[in-house]
Design a protein around this motif. Sequence first.
Motif, short mmCIF file in Angstrom:
data_model
loop_
_atom_site.label_atom_id
_atom_site.label_comp_id
_atom_site.label_asym_id
_atom_site.label_seq_id
_atom_site.Cartn_x
_atom_site.Cartn_y
_atom_site.Cartn_z
N SER A 131 10.92 16.72 3.85
CA SER A 131 11.08 17.26 2.49
C SER A 131 9.98 16.71 1.58
O SER A 131 9.29 15.75 1.94
CB SER A 131 12.45 16.86 1.93
N PRO A 132 9.84 17.26 0.37
CA PRO A 132 8.87 16.70 -0.57
C PRO A 132 9.39 15.47 -1.32
O PRO A 132 8.70 14.94 -2.19
CB PRO A 132 8.61 17.87 -1.55
N ASN A 133 10.60 15.01 -0.98
CA ASN A 133 11.22 13.91 -1.73
C ASN A 133 11.29 12.61 -0.93
O ASN A 133 11.75 12.63 0.22
CB ASN A 133 12.64 14.31 -2.15
N ARG A 134 10.86 11.52 -1.54
CA ARG A 134 10.95 10.21 -0.90
C ARG A 134 12.41 9.83 -0.68
O ARG A 134 13.28 10.24 -1.44
CB ARG A 134 10.27 9.18 -1.82
N ARG A 135 12.65 9.03 0.35
CA ARG A 135 14.02 8.56 0.62
C ARG A 135 13.98 7.05 0.83
O ARG A 135 13.55 6.57 1.87
CB ARG A 135 14.57 9.25 1.86
N CYS A 136 14.39 6.33 -0.18
CA CYS A 136 14.38 4.88 -0.08
C CYS A 136 15.78 4.32 -0.25
O CYS A 136 16.55 4.78 -1.10
CB CYS A 136 13.46 4.28 -1.15
N GLY A 137 16.11 3.32 0.57
CA GLY A 137 17.36 2.59 0.43
C GLY A 137 17.12 1.10 0.58
O GLY A 137 16.09 0.68 1.10
N GLU A 175 8.61 8.21 3.51
CA GLU A 175 7.76 8.95 2.58
C GLU A 175 8.01 10.45 2.72
O GLU A 175 8.42 10.93 3.78
CB GLU A 175 6.27 8.70 2.86
N PRO A 176 7.73 11.22 1.65
CA PRO A 176 7.86 12.67 1.71
C PRO A 176 7.00 13.25 2.84
O PRO A 176 5.90 12.76 3.10
CB PRO A 176 7.33 13.14 0.36
N GLY A 218 0.80 -1.23 0.00
CA GLY A 218 0.00 0.00 0.00
C GLY A 218 0.82 1.27 0.00
O GLY A 218 0.37 2.31 0.48
N ARG A 219 2.05 1.18 -0.53
CA ARG A 219 2.93 2.35 -0.67
C ARG A 219 3.20 3.06 0.66
O ARG A 219 3.35 4.27 0.71
CB ARG A 219 2.36 3.34 -1.69
N ARG A 220 3.27 2.30 1.72
CA ARG A 220 3.58 2.87 3.03
C ARG A 220 4.82 2.18 3.59
O ARG A 220 5.07 1.02 3.27
CB ARG A 220 2.41 2.65 4.01
N LEU A 221 5.51 2.86 4.45
CA LEU A 221 6.60 2.21 5.17
C LEU A 221 5.97 1.14 6.04
O LEU A 221 5.02 1.40 6.76
CB LEU A 221 7.33 3.23 6.05
#
Length: 248
Positions: free
Chosen positions: A204-210, A99-100, A50-53
Amino acid sequence: MSNIANGKLTQAEVDFYDEQGYALYKNQLFGAEKQAELSAIFEEQWEMVGRRLNSELDTPHFRDERLLKFLLADEVLDLVEPILGPNIGLWSSHFICKEPLIGKQTPWHEDSAYWKGRLDRFDKIATVWLAIDRSNKENGCMRVIPGTHKNGFSDYEAVSEDENIFATQIKNIDESKAVYFELEPGQCSIHDSRIIHGATPNRSPNRRCGYTMRYFSTEAKVIPEKNPGFKIWLARGKDIAGNPFVNA
């Protein structure tokens, strides 16, 4: 230690890692096509939850063995071998996505504290943190307290899960000592499992995925009764301690 056995880390960088507990690798870990393939697998997995952490993004390679192409790849193993030695087990992997605007902070912690009792030693476990998105101070990149991998287990206190991704954090951290791991997509950091680390929230408005790829020297014994249903792979070399590898 091998002397620049593979051109990934210099001997000076390996020595720095031993002393400080981390290294930054500012080259592309994988080729562009392979990195794009990994990003696509993440997007698929993220969609599924569901596009959530979500904790479902822990050990995604258990569900999707396409990830073993990356986890057992020479590109990564060449990077960790000068640190861990030639006998390497795949311990775990994890998609970590903030998520942003609403990505919570990661409180100060040691990975080893969460794995206490699951292995018989923690001195040769390394995590490769591969940037899928750009990771910087603005969007809550990882940060470490250098040299803290030699301290043993720290004291923890409770924190609010409204603001943190888990409910405990290490007490009394001097945040002025923090080093921030700013990475472009495809670059990575490597850190010792015992180093104190965390991340600020993503406002921030930017996603951060690693994608974290975690490895151990097979001199360590993974204790089967403390790891029910958990799977480990022999990534390179041979098994020293007698581990329950699924592929050996």
